[in-house]
Design an enzyme around this catalytic site. Structure first.
Site, PDB file in Angstrom:
ATOM      1  N   TYR A 155       0.832  -1.211   0.000  1.00  0.00           N
ATOM      2  CA  TYR A 155       0.000   0.000   0.000  1.00  0.00           C
ATOM      3  C   TYR A 155       0.862   1.255   0.000  1.00  0.00           C
ATOM      4  O   TYR A 155       0.641   2.181  -0.797  1.00  0.00           O
ATOM      5  CB  TYR A 155      -0.919  -0.026   1.218  1.00  0.00           C
ATOM      6  CG  TYR A 155      -1.896   1.115   1.288  1.00  0.00           C
ATOM      7  CD1 TYR A 155      -3.072   1.092   0.545  1.00  0.00           C
ATOM      8  CD2 TYR A 155      -1.658   2.210   2.113  1.00  0.00           C
ATOM      9  CE1 TYR A 155      -3.991   2.135   0.622  1.00  0.00           C
ATOM     10  CE2 TYR A 155      -2.561   3.257   2.189  1.00  0.00           C
ATOM     11  CZ  TYR A 155      -3.727   3.210   1.443  1.00  0.00           C
ATOM     12  OH  TYR A 155      -4.634   4.248   1.517  1.00  0.00           O
ATOM     13  N   LYS A 159       1.089   4.076  -2.937  1.00  0.00           N
ATOM     14  CA  LYS A 159       0.714   5.468  -2.676  1.00  0.00           C
ATOM     15  C   LYS A 159       1.903   6.413  -2.852  1.00  0.00           C
ATOM     16  O   LYS A 159       1.728   7.553  -3.299  1.00  0.00           O
ATOM     17  CB  LYS A 159       0.116   5.596  -1.279  1.00  0.00           C
ATOM     18  CG  LYS A 159      -1.223   4.872  -1.105  1.00  0.00           C
ATOM     19  CD  LYS A 159      -2.262   5.363  -2.094  1.00  0.00           C
ATOM     20  CE  LYS A 159      -3.620   4.729  -1.838  1.00  0.00           C
ATOM     21  NZ  LYS A 159      -4.653   5.214  -2.794  1.00  0.00           N
TER      22      LYS A 159
END
Length: 260
Positions: A155, A159
């Site tokens: 993640y 990002k």
């Protein structure tokens, strides 16, 4: 504020995406929705937007792991409304686990949904924005696009990649009345957050308020969840003409998390 504009919001059948779509519609934009959900739930969302705001909304179940379906999603906006003024890349998924225990298929899936889908959507949207003389691209990133945290390798990597993509697109379109920015929320009060609280209460046997303050909000100095409405209001501003000089920015809404 957005009268006559057309906005496409990925991952917009729940949570932050739905909140953004509702604020856009209330500001006068026609909206293209995308995401998962039962047909009756989707119909209720679409009809709710129409009845509450008087705007027009359409829906696509495009899979954010499939470039051809993402292209079709952008084409739906153009076919339905003849233009695309605002693209919000919000679709995302999450996985928690040590980096050496993250399944390869989970890593690939998170990068596909959380990063590559934004690339494919931007790639398809830019020609239309250029033809019409401008546009707004808003990428929903995360505080974890700016800092690291244990157990979030896929993640956080995706990002962080979104921030790089945001900067490059902003630079490439800087003279074309197209802006590209990233919103970086910290912990936001969503149904997912409520589920995480319930799970942590059961796992640790701690009182609910202690779980919220000492576990979920440990890195967030203001010790409160941001509200979906706060994210949506900011996105609406970034989509407006008033934000014409804001581009290439990674903008936290994180209660001071990344001020450390």
């Amino acid at each position: 504020m957005l009268d006559g504009k057309v906005a496409l919001v990925t991952g917009s059948t729940s949570g932050i995406g739905l909140g953004v779509a509702r604020w856009f519609a209330a500001a006068g934009a026609s909206v293209v929705l995308n995401g998962f959900g039962e047909p009756e739930e989707i119909d209720a969302i679409v009809e709710g937007l129409r009845s509450e705001t008087g705007t027009t909304a359409v829906y696509s179940a495009a899979d954010m792991t499939r470039p051809d379906e993402i292209s079709g999603l952008v084409n739906l906006a153009l076919e339905s409304f003849g233009r695309l003024d605002v693209l919000v890349n919000n679709a995302g998924i999450f996985h928690v686990g040590p980096v050496d225990q993250v399944p390869v298929e989970k890593w690939n899936l998170i990068l596909a949904v959380d990063l590559s889908s934004a690339f494919h959507a931007i790639r398809n949207a830019l020609p239309a924005m250029r033809r019409q003389g401008g546009g707004r691209i808003i990428n929903i990133a995360s505080a974890l696009a700016l800092v690291g945290a244990p157990l979030t390798s896929a993640y956080a990597a995706a990002k962080h990649g979104i921030i790089g993509l945001t900067k490059v697109v902003a630079l490439e379109t800087a003279e074309e009345n197209i802006t590209c920015n990233a919103i970086c929320p910290g912990n936001v009060w969503t149904p997912l957050a409520e589920a995480r609280i319930t799970e942590q209460v059961k796992t640790h046997g701690l009182p609910r308020e202690q779980v919220i303050r000492n576990l979920l909000l440990a890195e967030q100095p203001n010790k409160r969840f941001a509200l979906i409405e706060e994210i949506a209001a900011f996105a609406t501003f970034l989509a407006s003409d008033a934000a014409a000089s804001i581009t290439g920015a990674a903008l936290p809404i994180d209660g001071g998390w990344t001020a450390h």
